[in-house]
Design a protein around this motif. Sequence first.
Motif, PDB file in Angstrom:
ATOM      1  N   GLU A  21       0.822  -1.214   0.000  1.00 57.72           N
ATOM      2  CA  GLU A  21       0.000   0.000   0.000  1.00 57.72           C
ATOM      3  C   GLU A  21       0.857   1.266   0.000  1.00 57.72           C
ATOM      4  OE1 GLU A  21      -3.379  -0.209  -0.217  1.00 57.72           O
ATOM      5  OE2 GLU A  21      -3.001  -2.366  -0.383  1.00 57.72           O
ATOM      6  N   ILE A  22       2.179   1.096   0.190  1.00 55.42           N
ATOM      7  CA  ILE A  22       3.080   2.250   0.280  1.00 55.42           C
ATOM      8  C   ILE A  22       4.172   2.113  -0.778  1.00 55.42           C
ATOM      9  CG2 ILE A  22       4.610   3.585   1.776  1.00 55.42           C
ATOM     10  CD1 ILE A  22       3.200   2.200   4.177  1.00 55.42           C
ATOM     11  N   PRO A  23       4.066   2.851  -1.881  1.00 54.76           N
ATOM     12  CA  PRO A  23       5.114   2.779  -2.903  1.00 54.76           C
ATOM     13  C   PRO A  23       6.472   3.194  -2.330  1.00 54.76           C
ATOM     14  CG  PRO A  23       3.186   3.927  -3.743  1.00 54.76           C
ATOM     15  CD  PRO A  23       2.988   3.767  -2.261  1.00 54.76           C
ATOM     16  N   LEU A  24       7.523   2.522  -2.780  1.00 57.45           N
ATOM     17  CA  LEU A  24       8.881   2.844  -2.344  1.00 57.45           C
ATOM     18  C   LEU A  24       9.469   3.865  -3.316  1.00 57.45           C
ATOM     19  CD1 LEU A  24      11.106   2.258  -0.299  1.00 57.45           C
ATOM     20  CD2 LEU A  24      11.822   0.340  -1.739  1.00 57.45           C
ATOM     21  N   HIS A  25       9.964   4.970  -2.768  1.00 55.41           N
ATOM     22  CA  HIS A  25      10.512   6.046  -3.599  1.00 55.41           C
ATOM     23  C   HIS A  25      11.720   5.548  -4.403  1.00 55.41           C
ATOM     24  CE1 HIS A  25       8.036   9.259  -1.952  1.00 55.41           C
ATOM     25  NE2 HIS A  25       8.171   8.653  -0.769  1.00 55.41           N
ATOM     26  N   SER A  26      11.717   5.861  -5.675  1.00 51.89           N
ATOM     27  CA  SER A  26      12.781   5.417  -6.573  1.00 51.89           C
ATOM     28  C   SER A  26      14.152   5.915  -6.146  1.00 51.89           C
ATOM     29  CB  SER A  26      12.496   5.888  -8.001  1.00 51.89           C
ATOM     30  OG  SER A  26      11.304   5.325  -8.470  1.00 51.89           O
ATOM     31  N   HIS A  27      14.242   7.160  -5.678  1.00 57.53           N
ATOM     32  CA  HIS A  27      15.564   7.684  -5.304  1.00 57.53           C
ATOM     33  C   HIS A  27      16.163   6.909  -4.127  1.00 57.53           C
ATOM     34  CE1 HIS A  27      13.274   9.999  -2.288  1.00 57.53           C
ATOM     35  NE2 HIS A  27      14.416  10.090  -1.637  1.00 57.53           N
ATOM     36  N   LEU A  28      15.308   6.378  -3.228  1.00 57.62           N
ATOM     37  CA  LEU A  28      15.821   5.570  -2.119  1.00 57.62           C
ATOM     38  C   LEU A  28      16.369   4.228  -2.624  1.00 57.62           C
ATOM     39  CD1 LEU A  28      13.088   6.174   0.619  1.00 57.62           C
ATOM     40  CD2 LEU A  28      15.413   7.127   0.540  1.00 57.62           C
TER      41      LEU A  28
ATOM     42  N   LEU B 111       7.927 -11.053   6.110  1.00 56.15           N
ATOM     43  CA  LEU B 111       8.245  -9.719   6.612  1.00 56.15           C
ATOM     44  C   LEU B 111       7.586  -8.701   5.689  1.00 56.15           C
ATOM     45  CD1 LEU B 111       9.883  -8.168   8.738  1.00 56.15           C
ATOM     46  CD2 LEU B 111      11.807  -8.220   7.160  1.00 56.15           C
ATOM     47  N   LEU B 112       6.847  -7.772   6.250  1.00 57.24           N
ATOM     48  CA  LEU B 112       6.160  -6.739   5.474  1.00 57.24           C
ATOM     49  C   LEU B 112       6.323  -5.426   6.220  1.00 57.24           C
ATOM     50  CD1 LEU B 112       4.501  -6.521   2.863  1.00 57.24           C
ATOM     51  CD2 LEU B 112       2.449  -6.728   4.260  1.00 57.24           C
ATOM     52  N   LEU B 113       6.969  -4.452   5.591  1.00 53.13           N
ATOM     53  CA  LEU B 113       7.234  -3.177   6.253  1.00 53.13           C
ATOM     54  C   LEU B 113       7.385  -2.073   5.228  1.00 53.13           C
ATOM     55  CD1 LEU B 113      10.495  -2.908   5.617  1.00 53.13           C
ATOM     56  CD2 LEU B 113      10.663  -4.459   7.536  1.00 53.13           C
ATOM     57  N   ASP B 114       7.572  -0.870   5.715  1.00 49.90           N
ATOM     58  CA  ASP B 114       7.858   0.271   4.846  1.00 49.90           C
ATOM     59  C   ASP B 114       9.348   0.553   4.953  1.00 49.90           C
ATOM     60  OD1 ASP B 114       8.035   2.585   3.397  1.00 49.90           O
ATOM     61  OD2 ASP B 114       6.859   3.807   4.777  1.00 49.90           O
ATOM     62  N   TRP B 115      10.081   0.301   3.878  1.00 56.67           N
ATOM     63  CA  TRP B 115      11.534   0.480   3.857  1.00 56.67           C
ATOM     64  C   TRP B 115      11.950   1.930   4.045  1.00 56.67           C
ATOM     65  CZ3 TRP B 115      15.345  -2.848   4.244  1.00 56.67           C
ATOM     66  CH2 TRP B 115      15.166  -4.172   3.835  1.00 56.67           C
ATOM     67  N   THR B 116      11.052   2.855   3.788  1.00 60.92           N
ATOM     68  CA  THR B 116      11.410   4.274   3.783  1.00 60.92           C
ATOM     69  C   THR B 116      12.139   4.688   5.053  1.00 60.92           C
ATOM     70  OG1 THR B 116       9.488   4.712   2.394  1.00 60.92           O
ATOM     71  CG2 THR B 116      10.507   6.611   3.459  1.00 60.92           C
ATOM     72  N   LYS B 117      11.625   4.308   6.208  1.00 62.89           N
ATOM     73  CA  LYS B 117      12.234   4.686   7.486  1.00 62.89           C
ATOM     74  C   LYS B 117      13.675   4.181   7.571  1.00 62.89           C
ATOM     75  CE  LYS B 117      11.449   4.294  12.469  1.00 62.89           C
ATOM     76  NZ  LYS B 117      10.554   3.764  13.492  1.00 62.89           N
ATOM     77  N   TRP B 118      13.886   2.912   7.247  1.00 56.96           N
ATOM     78  CA  TRP B 118      15.229   2.324   7.334  1.00 56.96           C
ATOM     79  C   TRP B 118      16.183   2.955   6.319  1.00 56.96           C
ATOM     80  CZ3 TRP B 118      18.047  -0.479  10.556  1.00 56.96           C
ATOM     81  CH2 TRP B 118      19.236  -1.021  10.088  1.00 56.96           C
ATOM     82  N   LEU B 119      15.742   3.067   5.085  1.00 58.29           N
ATOM     83  CA  LEU B 119      16.630   3.574   4.027  1.00 58.29           C
ATOM     84  C   LEU B 119      17.012   5.030   4.235  1.00 58.29           C
ATOM     85  CD1 LEU B 119      15.098   1.836   0.886  1.00 58.29           C
ATOM     86  CD2 LEU B 119      17.071   1.133   2.237  1.00 58.29           C
ATOM     87  N   THR B 120      16.130   5.826   4.817  1.00 63.86           N
ATOM     88  CA  THR B 120      16.472   7.240   5.053  1.00 63.86           C
ATOM     89  C   THR B 120      17.374   7.391   6.266  1.00 63.86           C
ATOM     90  OG1 THR B 120      14.395   7.547   6.247  1.00 63.86           O
ATOM     91  CG2 THR B 120      14.433   8.214   3.934  1.00 63.86           C
ATOM     92  N   GLN B 121      17.259   6.494   7.242  1.00 63.76           N
ATOM     93  CA  GLN B 121      18.078   6.588   8.451  1.00 63.76           C
ATOM     94  C   GLN B 121      19.399   5.828   8.339  1.00 63.76           C
ATOM     95  OE1 GLN B 121      15.680   5.281  11.753  1.00 63.76           O
ATOM     96  NE2 GLN B 121      14.244   6.992  11.549  1.00 63.76           N
ATOM     97  N   HIS B 122      19.482   4.877   7.410  1.00 62.75           N
ATOM     98  CA  HIS B 122      20.692   4.047   7.277  1.00 62.75           C
ATOM     99  C   HIS B 122      21.159   3.979   5.821  1.00 62.75           C
ATOM    100  CE1 HIS B 122      18.700   2.646  10.965  1.00 62.75           C
ATOM    101  NE2 HIS B 122      19.932   2.510  11.412  1.00 62.75           N
ATOM    102  N   PRO B 123      21.686   5.071   5.314  1.00 62.13           N
ATOM    103  CA  PRO B 123      22.178   5.024   3.923  1.00 62.13           C
ATOM    104  C   PRO B 123      23.341   4.044   3.810  1.00 62.13           C
ATOM    105  CG  PRO B 123      22.803   7.091   4.988  1.00 62.13           C
ATOM    106  CD  PRO B 123      21.934   6.346   5.958  1.00 62.13           C
ATOM    107  N   THR B 124      23.568   3.571   2.602  1.00 62.24           N
ATOM    108  CA  THR B 124      24.655   2.619   2.395  1.00 62.24           C
ATOM    109  C   THR B 124      25.987   3.268   2.736  1.00 62.24           C
ATOM    110  OG1 THR B 124      24.791   3.245   0.080  1.00 62.24           O
ATOM    111  CG2 THR B 124      23.463   1.311   0.610  1.00 62.24           C
ATOM    112  N   THR B 125      26.912   2.468   3.227  1.00 59.80           N
ATOM    113  CA  THR B 125      28.208   2.989   3.631  1.00 59.80           C
ATOM    114  C   THR B 125      29.295   2.699   2.609  1.00 59.80           C
ATOM    115  OG1 THR B 125      28.623   0.971   4.883  1.00 59.80           O
ATOM    116  CG2 THR B 125      27.680   2.845   6.081  1.00 59.80           C
ATOM    117  N   GLU B 126      28.953   1.961   1.580  1.00 57.63           N
ATOM    118  CA  GLU B 126      29.975   1.608   0.580  1.00 57.63           C
ATOM    119  C   GLU B 126      29.840   2.440  -0.646  1.00 57.63           C
ATOM    120  OE1 GLU B 126      30.376  -2.610  -0.043  1.00 57.63           O
ATOM    121  OE2 GLU B 126      29.548  -2.945   1.929  1.00 57.63           O
TER     122      GLU B 126
END
Length: 173
Positions: A23-30, A158-173
């Motif tokens: 129900e929550i589209p994942l933003h392409s830029h994330l 597992l069903l969640l909204d990735w937005t919270k995780w991806l905005t708070q934990h950007p990739t480190t590599e």
Amino acid sequence: MKAKPSLEQALCIVALLGIQDREIPLHSHLVAERLGISTSYLKKIIQKLAGADIVKTVSGRDGGVVLTRDPHQITLLDVFDAIEGATSFVKNTGLVKKVFGFNQKQAFMRTYALTDLKDQQPVANVLAVFADAEQRYRQQLATLSIGDILPTTADQPLLLDWTKWLTQHPTTE
């Protein structure tokens, strides 16, 4: 056969979306940021996946990308075909037959005064080996769905909204 780098990226995209609340589209830029690719390159991959009816884009401020169907109904073969295409790995152009001409076996034997010619495993059969390998490869990919490879919690997908995780934990590599 050498797979395109976009195949691994497409599998990651589909897996991310398999966990994403539908129900929550994942933003392409994330997604692009997480994969370490440009948004324009991501759009090319998304277009191929959308063309195979695996994902769809939702426009607007809260838009992004979502799966079009349940992850258990999307096989690895679906993703493979979306990116690589369903074209055979090896195409029989007739060159082997032309080069070796064993369809004229008797004339060949007379030319070289051969009393026998054993071609138990003709050169042309090599193409059949490739075709068989490709068929098995495709069958194996068709046996596993995206849903089969996703993590679970309390024996539930597992069903969640990735937005919270991806905005708070950007990739480190």
